[in-house]
Motif scaffolding. Sequence first.
Motif, PDB file in Angstrom:
ATOM      1  N   GLN A   1       0.870  -1.237   0.442  1.00 31.79           N
ATOM      2  CA  GLN A   1       0.312  -0.163  -0.154  1.00 31.79           C
ATOM      3  C   GLN A   1       1.285   1.456  -0.222  1.00 31.79           C
ATOM      4  O   GLN A   1       2.241   1.415   0.834  1.00 31.79           O
ATOM      5  CB  GLN A   1      -1.372  -0.397   1.042  1.00 31.79           C
ATOM      6  CG  GLN A   1      -0.501  -0.477   2.698  1.00 31.79           C
ATOM      7  CD  GLN A   1      -1.364  -0.441   3.922  1.00 31.79           C
ATOM      8  OE1 GLN A   1      -2.163   0.975   4.350  1.00 31.79           O
ATOM      9  NE2 GLN A   1      -1.544  -0.772   4.200  1.00 31.79           N
ATOM     10  N   SER A   2       0.017   2.529  -0.417  1.00 33.02           N
ATOM     11  CA  SER A   2       0.717   3.513  -0.691  1.00 33.02           C
ATOM     12  C   SER A   2       1.301   4.488   0.904  1.00 33.02           C
ATOM     13  O   SER A   2      -0.001   4.218   1.727  1.00 33.02           O
ATOM     14  CB  SER A   2       0.017   5.155  -1.444  1.00 33.02           C
ATOM     15  OG  SER A   2       0.454   5.957  -1.068  1.00 33.02           O
ATOM     16  N   LEU A   3       2.076   4.945   1.211  1.00 33.67           N
ATOM     17  CA  LEU A   3       2.551   5.632   2.278  1.00 33.67           C
ATOM     18  C   LEU A   3       2.655   6.945   1.814  1.00 33.67           C
ATOM     19  O   LEU A   3       3.200   7.864   3.262  1.00 33.67           O
ATOM     20  CB  LEU A   3       4.339   4.525   3.229  1.00 33.67           C
ATOM     21  CG  LEU A   3       4.294   3.016   2.816  1.00 33.67           C
ATOM     22  CD1 LEU A   3       6.249   3.392   3.316  1.00 33.67           C
ATOM     23  CD2 LEU A   3       3.335   2.846   3.915  1.00 33.67           C
ATOM     24  N   GLN A   4       2.472   7.064   1.158  1.00 38.16           N
ATOM     25  CA  GLN A   4       2.245   9.169   0.569  1.00 38.16           C
ATOM     26  C   GLN A   4       1.814   9.654   1.599  1.00 38.16           C
ATOM     27  O   GLN A   4       2.045  10.300   1.614  1.00 38.16           O
ATOM     28  CB  GLN A   4       1.500   9.333  -0.816  1.00 38.16           C
ATOM     29  CG  GLN A   4       2.535  10.838  -0.850  1.00 38.16           C
ATOM     30  CD  GLN A   4       3.977  10.519  -1.412  1.00 38.16           C
ATOM     31  OE1 GLN A   4       4.118   9.453  -1.543  1.00 38.16           O
ATOM     32  NE2 GLN A   4       3.868  11.695  -1.248  1.00 38.16           N
TER      33      GLN A   4
ATOM     34  N   ARG B   1       1.548  13.667   5.962  1.00 40.22           N
ATOM     35  CA  ARG B   1       1.321  13.829   7.533  1.00 40.22           C
ATOM     36  C   ARG B   1       2.535  14.082   8.226  1.00 40.22           C
ATOM     37  O   ARG B   1       2.399  15.801   9.271  1.00 40.22           O
ATOM     38  CB  ARG B   1       0.257  12.862   7.707  1.00 40.22           C
ATOM     39  CG  ARG B   1      -0.449  13.028   9.354  1.00 40.22           C
ATOM     40  CD  ARG B   1      -0.835  11.875  10.293  1.00 40.22           C
ATOM     41  NE  ARG B   1      -0.281  10.761  10.405  1.00 40.22           N
ATOM     42  CZ  ARG B   1       0.071   9.649  10.771  1.00 40.22           C
ATOM     43  NH1 ARG B   1      -1.583   9.010  10.607  1.00 40.22           N
ATOM     44  NH2 ARG B   1       1.116   9.032  11.294  1.00 40.22           N
ATOM     45  N   ASP B   2       2.771  13.254   8.454  1.00 41.73           N
ATOM     46  CA  ASP B   2       4.077  13.354   9.425  1.00 41.73           C
ATOM     47  C   ASP B   2       5.335  14.107   8.970  1.00 41.73           C
ATOM     48  O   ASP B   2       6.276  14.258   9.664  1.00 41.73           O
ATOM     49  CB  ASP B   2       4.869  11.680   9.601  1.00 41.73           C
ATOM     50  CG  ASP B   2       3.771  11.307  10.646  1.00 41.73           C
ATOM     51  OD1 ASP B   2       2.458  12.141  11.330  1.00 41.73           O
ATOM     52  OD2 ASP B   2       3.679  10.238  10.828  1.00 41.73           O
TER      53      ASP B   2
ATOM     54  N   GLU C   1       4.831   3.744  12.159  1.00 41.91           N
ATOM     55  CA  GLU C   1       5.817   4.571  13.544  1.00 41.91           C
ATOM     56  C   GLU C   1       6.531   3.435  13.558  1.00 41.91           C
ATOM     57  O   GLU C   1       8.081   3.581  13.936  1.00 41.91           O
ATOM     58  CB  GLU C   1       4.662   4.262  14.222  1.00 41.91           C
ATOM     59  CG  GLU C   1       3.963   4.946  14.678  1.00 41.91           C
ATOM     60  CD  GLU C   1       3.518   6.379  14.264  1.00 41.91           C
ATOM     61  OE1 GLU C   1       4.694   6.796  14.625  1.00 41.91           O
ATOM     62  OE2 GLU C   1       3.347   7.233  14.000  1.00 41.91           O
ATOM     63  N   PHE C   2       6.538   1.953  13.234  1.00 39.55           N
ATOM     64  CA  PHE C   2       7.713   1.068  13.402  1.00 39.55           C
ATOM     65  C   PHE C   2       8.850   1.555  12.139  1.00 39.55           C
ATOM     66  O   PHE C   2      10.090   1.503  12.614  1.00 39.55           O
ATOM     67  CB  PHE C   2       7.705  -0.237  13.030  1.00 39.55           C
ATOM     68  CG  PHE C   2       8.778  -1.063  13.202  1.00 39.55           C
ATOM     69  CD1 PHE C   2      10.077  -1.147  14.318  1.00 39.55           C
ATOM     70  CD2 PHE C   2       8.955  -2.297  11.458  1.00 39.55           C
ATOM     71  CE1 PHE C   2      10.873  -1.813  13.740  1.00 39.55           C
ATOM     72  CE2 PHE C   2      10.135  -3.026  11.367  1.00 39.55           C
ATOM     73  CZ  PHE C   2      10.934  -3.214  12.437  1.00 39.55           C
ATOM     74  N   ILE C   3       8.421   1.646  10.323  1.00 38.17           N
ATOM     75  CA  ILE C   3       8.877   1.496   9.761  1.00 38.17           C
ATOM     76  C   ILE C   3       9.661   3.094   9.816  1.00 38.17           C
ATOM     77  O   ILE C   3      10.796   3.135   9.334  1.00 38.17           O
ATOM     78  CB  ILE C   3       7.907   1.732   8.093  1.00 38.17           C
ATOM     79  CG1 ILE C   3       7.333   0.209   8.130  1.00 38.17           C
ATOM     80  CG2 ILE C   3       8.719   2.200   7.032  1.00 38.17           C
ATOM     81  CD1 ILE C   3       6.459   0.331   7.039  1.00 38.17           C
TER      82      ILE C   3
END
Length: 438
Positions: free
Chosen positions: A119-122, A127-128, A343-345
Amino acid sequence: MKRYHWIVALALVAAFALSAVELSVPALRRAETALAQSGSTEITFWHFWGSPVRRTAIRRVVAICEAQMTGITVNEVFMPWDDIWTANVAAVEAGSGMPDVIVEDRPQLPRIAAEGIEQSLQAYIERDGVDTSVFWPFIWEQTLYQGESYGLPFETDVRVLFYNQTLLNDAGFDSPPESWEELWAYADALDEWNDDGSLKRMAFFPLHGNAGLDLWTLTNGHDWVQNGRPLLDDPAVLETVEWVQRWIERYGGWDAVQAFLAQYGDSPEDAFMSNAVVMKVDVAGYHSQLAFYRPQTTLADGSTVNMEWSAGLVPFNIVPATYSGGFALSIPVGAAHPDEAWEFIKCASGYDANVSWARDTTAIPTCRAGAYDPLLMAEPIWAFFVNSMEYGVTTPYVPEYGNWYGDTLDQMQEDVWNGALSAEDMLSEAQARVDEAF
């Protein structure tokens, strides 16, 4: 005298009690951590690092991130290299059983994203406010599909020529070969044969280690993708294939080469550490295996000494070049805990975890500043590995044919090596397969 013995006894008891208290502190802290995390969300993390060096290294990364995250614990699960991605694809297609985080082959990530597996992490990145400029530029580009990232870079590698300095010195060489032509001269001096004509020691074989036709063609001055299209049926590719064939013939044919190398396994029983191969191309991370196992070498006079090894650039014919691949951390489609997985990534791809992983494994940090951390630069050979990144290239992603190399030359070349197919026919057929996609 009795009083003296009594005082000594008290001192010993006190020392023992103090030691017991000191020894119990880590256990108490572990217990406190377990209690604090008892209400946490556990995420599952699939990786393929099972060697003593890398399993310890990834557990350190997990520990770093668990200490920085709140309410998240990580269950790291070893999956064999041959199974991890097929198992993930099957789980995503079935809609269950996928991990929350998986180590993805970064050069393949755009293709995997296009197939709907990760899935996209964009949205998380925006956001962060993740500063993506901290990564090596080409590494970041590999995570993108249609302008969105599908994985944060975790490690990168660079291929170099590892050589047994002890055996090179024993044969009269002070430095490693730099060109294709020099490799032949070194092989003439370093190859050894048994009385029955069978191979005893192989100086070098271009397909042994972590190198293939794709890398060697780069060192012959060929750009695999030109004007947006893979170019396979090209004189530079044919010349490289014929060069590899000469090595196969040198060592008695494809079956003989395979039989010779099949005698050896993984570190520390691999062919290089066993002194059966004198030089091989591998990723910089192989240095950590050598440093861990500290192999020995038997010299021509029969004496056994500690092996001295080093690394040089991949020998080239036209231009210096090397292949730089590596891995990213991704979240499969349908993962149960995507927010916690993110959060882990985010932590594992950060500076602290990247440097920890690099210190243990000699992999190159994807966080560019981390590659120059003083902790890493203290290793004498480290600067060479990082500087080798200057020559690093990757297999370009072509949207029209995402697996253009795997479906063509990678799939077909063994028929050339064993004589079932001519080099010319392979390249012609491979180019035809590519052209059909455009």
